[in-house]
Design a protein around this motif. Structure first.
Motif, short mmCIF file in Angstrom:
data_model
loop_
_atom_site.label_atom_id
_atom_site.label_comp_id
_atom_site.label_asym_id
_atom_site.label_seq_id
_atom_site.Cartn_x
_atom_site.Cartn_y
_atom_site.Cartn_z
N GLY A 268 1.26 -2.74 -6.20
CA GLY A 268 0.44 -2.93 -5.01
C GLY A 268 0.13 -4.38 -4.76
N GLU A 269 -0.83 -4.58 -3.88
CA GLU A 269 -1.25 -5.94 -3.54
C GLU A 269 -1.99 -6.57 -4.71
N TYR A 274 -9.50 -6.82 -7.89
CA TYR A 274 -8.74 -5.60 -8.20
C TYR A 274 -9.51 -4.72 -9.18
N ASP A 282 -1.60 2.58 -6.36
CA ASP A 282 -0.43 1.75 -6.02
C ASP A 282 0.87 2.32 -6.58
#
Length: 355
Positions: A268-269, A274, A282
């Motif tokens: 994921g990003e 996070y 993700d």
DNA sequence: AAGTCGTGGTG
DNA sequence: TCACCAAGACT
């Protein structure tokens, strides 16, 4: 200005260069004219990159793409794979675009002037000057980090970089001798071997007498520049999914931006905030994901990264999600993985193996 | 015109 | 460990 200080002469530097010049794969021997294609390719590779790192890439690259026409005709995946691990991947995209322009619009010949070169993708002020001087012996200034250091010390230039760049350029042009190509390379060799960032070997320098910084004993304080701050650590997840036959799930990143056009294992990003509890959101597909204890750490220019690695084994009939594909284990090495994903992949494979 | 863009080596 | 650095370009 202290009138008793001797003025630097390019001839003194060239005499030093004639005795101490480095032998490099892309550099012509004394008296030979350099191959513009090799000079250009090496200059792109050497942007913000050490000679040690570039050498093996350059050799492989020239063997694989011997001419600008060969490079222009090559598929982009092939070019990106040849560049994988070198960093700053927009250089590779621009290099390929530049080769296509030179092959398609210039008959396979590079422009032989600074202005003409400057028009090409990936060629900025420095590289235009370097290729013009080295490949075509034009009296152009090639101001890189080495030259900035040498000149700011030589003339004790107090203005901070990069603001002082025009002044440095003027000083170089004012010293220009009748051997522009050798002069450009001599300045860089001097900066790389004598006029080093720390502990410069001033006693061996051909310009020790006219060097104003050395006279003042302040060599190491040049060039002046503002300290740069490091970014916040970002976090993310990487999912290493291996099918029963050993094939691994991968995908190609978007062409632009960070690691653009390179290959990755899904994830994921990356964010500073996070939340590990939400990492499985993700995941590229539903599987028995197992989280590895040790995260993979990597440092980019503007931020550190910490990747949590998840691994899973997939059945033989597993389908690759949209936009992804399985790469056979034996062909993983042919993928254009940047270093950070090579690390993630290795950690994942290691984790899968010990289970 | 600062920020973005990799990676590995070094003191 | 950590900041700095390496033949910068692009936006």
């Amino acid at each position: 200005m202290d009138a008793t200080v001797r003025q630097p002469r390019a001839a003194d530097l060239l005499a030093w260069y004639d005795r101490h010049r480095r032998v490099l794969p892309w550099r012509a021997l004394p008296g030979e004219q350099a191959d513009p294609y090799r000079v250009w390719a090496s200059e792109i590779m050497l942007q913000q990159t050490t000679i040690t790192a570039v050498k093996p890439y350059f050799e492989r690259f020239m063997a694989r793409f011997p001419t600008v026409d060969a490079l222009a005709q090559a598929p982009s995946e092939s070019v990106m794979q040849a560049w994988a691990g070198l960093g700053y991947y927009s250089r590779a995209r621009n290099l390929h675009a530049c080769a296509k322009v030179v092959a398609g619009q210039h008959g396979g010949r590079f422009p032989d002037t600074e202005e003409g070169l400057r028009e090409l993708p990936g060629i900025g002020a420095y590289t235009a000057g370097a290729v013009a001087a080295i490949a075509f012996d034009r009296p152009a200034a090639a101001v890189d980090g080495n030259v900035e250091r040498v000149m700011t010390r030589l003339f004790a230039i107090e203005e901070e970089m990069p603001g002082a760049k025009p002044l440095v350029r003027e000083r170089v042009l004012a010293l220009m001798p009748s051997r522009p190509g050798d002069f450009a390379q001599a300045l860089m060799d001097l900066g790389a071997t004598i006029c080093t960032p720390r502990s410069p070997a001033c006693g061996l320098c051909p310009w020790r007498e006219p060097c104003r910084a050395r006279i003042a004993g302040t060599q190491e304080t040049y060039p002046r520049k503002a300290a740069k701050k490091t970014g916040k650590t970002r976090f993310g997840a990487a999912f290493v999914a291996m099918r029963e036959d050993g094939a691994v799930l991968v995908r190609t990143r978007p062409a632009k931006g960070l690691l653009g056009g390179m290959v990755e294992v899904p994830g994921g990003e990356w964010r500073a905030d996070y939340r590990l509890e939400e990492a499985l959101r993700d995941a590229p597909l539903v599987a028995q994901w197992r989280r590895l204890i040790a995260p993979v750490r990597h440092v980019f220019t503007h931020f550190p990264l910490e990747l949590t690695i998840f691994v899973a084994k997939l059945p033989l009939d597993a389908q690759a999600p949209e936009g992804m594909r399985f790469t056979p284990f034996a062909r993983l090495r042919e993928e254009a993985f940047p270093s950070v994903f090579l690390k993630a992949l290795e950690a994942g494979l290691e984790g899968l193996q010990r289970h």
